[in-house]
Scaffold this active site. Structure first.
Site, mmCIF file in Angstrom:
data_model
loop_
_atom_site.group_PDB
_atom_site.id
_atom_site.type_symbol
_atom_site.label_atom_id
_atom_site.label_comp_id
_atom_site.label_asym_id
_atom_site.label_seq_id
_atom_site.Cartn_x
_atom_site.Cartn_y
_atom_site.Cartn_z
ATOM 1 N N ASN A 1 48.044 34.995 33.361
ATOM 2 C CA ASN A 1 46.785 35.554 33.849
ATOM 3 C C ASN A 1 47.004 37.027 34.160
ATOM 4 O O ASN A 1 47.659 37.367 35.151
ATOM 5 C CB ASN A 1 46.339 34.782 35.092
ATOM 6 C CG ASN A 1 45.038 35.293 35.685
ATOM 7 O OD1 ASN A 1 44.591 36.387 35.397
ATOM 8 N ND2 ASN A 1 44.448 34.488 36.556
ATOM 9 N N HIS B 1 37.664 35.303 30.763
ATOM 10 C CA HIS B 1 38.806 35.660 31.599
ATOM 11 C C HIS B 1 39.935 34.668 31.352
ATOM 12 O O HIS B 1 39.722 33.462 31.289
ATOM 13 C CB HIS B 1 38.399 35.654 33.067
ATOM 14 C CG HIS B 1 39.543 35.644 34.017
ATOM 15 N ND1 HIS B 1 40.634 36.489 33.881
ATOM 16 C CD2 HIS B 1 39.796 34.888 35.129
ATOM 17 C CE1 HIS B 1 41.493 36.252 34.853
ATOM 18 N NE2 HIS B 1 41.015 35.289 35.614
ATOM 19 N N CYS C 1 39.120 40.101 38.341
ATOM 20 C CA CYS C 1 39.283 39.595 36.974
ATOM 21 C C CYS C 1 38.058 39.822 36.098
ATOM 22 O O CYS C 1 38.133 39.667 34.874
ATOM 23 C CB CYS C 1 39.648 38.116 37.004
ATOM 24 S SG CYS C 1 41.118 37.767 37.986
#
Length: 324
Positions: A282, A252, A113
């Site tokens: 996500n 993130h 990520c």
């Protein structure tokens, strides 16, 4: 030596939108639980056969069009992903082929990520070397293909998407990168995906078998909340800056609750933070890339400071500060 600047950005997500209610049809969960714990309402899922290189290629084409550049103008292609099409060839090589970017060499960066931040940092160094002028940095993930859809603790979080920027040499300035700081803490037990076990015996039916994405959610949350606010404070302090000196934060897009926690820990208003996680889920390394493109398209960044902070599996984290 020249610095680097960003000529263009773009992002691409699959057409299929999966709601929390859709997930509740196959997983023991519900919309209320997902929203209360994650803030996520929908996510884009690749259900039409698009793989990571396909999303990356679409985002790259849009970015090149924005920059009024041809694929052959690109010297370097970096794809950040931990959901590649395969181990070889690299996803970046497939994008290079898809674009017919015949003058570019290409490779992948795998820092989960945090990937887009690491990719930007890497491209900046190649450009600063003076050897390369134009680079494509693409963050792309098809997280859905790595999910175990019986694991509600992980599956509800993730979506698919890609974002891209065209970076080029700033021949008359120092570029937009005002600072960076990267870290890795080798903790493979907290988050892992796609592990391939070694052989234990020779057998005709041996072939690679990979595992699904898995995370220990509470440990991930604790690691982020303990490390990331302090990392941002320390990073900015080394630049004689405070969080209030930053105009926009693009963290993130893990989940909305984590972003809210970071904003509160920095004592900064949430409206200074990119939050595409609500509708995209996500998207791993692509979340920051998508957030950057959305910010760039919505406001004039001239004279602004933008802090990009990635954190993810590994445990890997880092920040890059842009001053436009």
């Amino acid at each position: 030596m020249p610095g680097s600047k960003i000529l263009a950005s773009a992002h691409y997500v699959p057409n299929d939108i999966v709601t929390n209610d859709d997930l509740a049809q196959i997983i023991d969960t519900n919309d209320e639980w997902i929203q209360s714990h994650t803030g996520i309402k929908t996510r884009h899922i690749s259900l039409q056969g698009e793989n990571t290189s396909d999303l990356a290629t679409q985002a790259a084409k849009l970015a090149l069009a924005q920059a009024h550049m041809k694929p052959e103008d690109i010297d370097l292609i970096i794809v950040t992903t931990f959901t590649p099409d395969g181990l070889a060839p690299s996803t970046a090589a497939l994008v290079q082929r898809n674009l017919a970017a015949k003058n570019a060499w290409a490779y992948d960066i795998v820092t989960a990520c945090a990937g887009f931040v690491f990719g930007l940092s890497t491209a900046d160094k190649f450009i600063r070397s003076g050897t390369y002028k134009n680079a494509l940095v693409i963050a792309a993930e098809v997280n859905s293909k790595m999910m175990d859809f019986s694991d509600r603790t992980s599956t509800v979080f993730f979506g698919d998407g890609a974002g891209a920027v065209v970076m080029t040499a700033d021949e008359h300035g120092d570029g937009i990168v005002a600072g960076e700081e990267m870290h890795t803490i080798g903790n493979a037990d907290v988050v892992h995906s796609g592990r391939i076990a070694p052989l234990t015996q020779l057998s005709p039916d041996n072939y690679p078998k990979i595992d699904a994405f898995s995370q220990i959610g509470r440990d991930v949350f604790n690691e982020v909340t303990e490390l990331i606010p302090q990392h941002i404070y320390s990073f900015l302090e080394n630049k004689s800056l405070k969080p209030s000196d930053v105009d926009y934060f693009i963290p993130h897009q893990a989940n909305l609750r984590l972003i809210e926690y970071i904003a509160n820990a920095l004592n900064e208003p949430i409206d200074k933070f990119s939050t595409n996680v609500i509708r995209n889920g996500n998207t791993s390394s692509a979340g920051i890339a998508i957030g950057f493109d959305e910010l760039r398209q919505s406001v004039n960044l001239k004279g602004k400071r933008v802090l990009l902070t990635g954190f993810g599996a590994g445990f890997t984290y880092g920040s890059i500060l842009f001053e436009f």
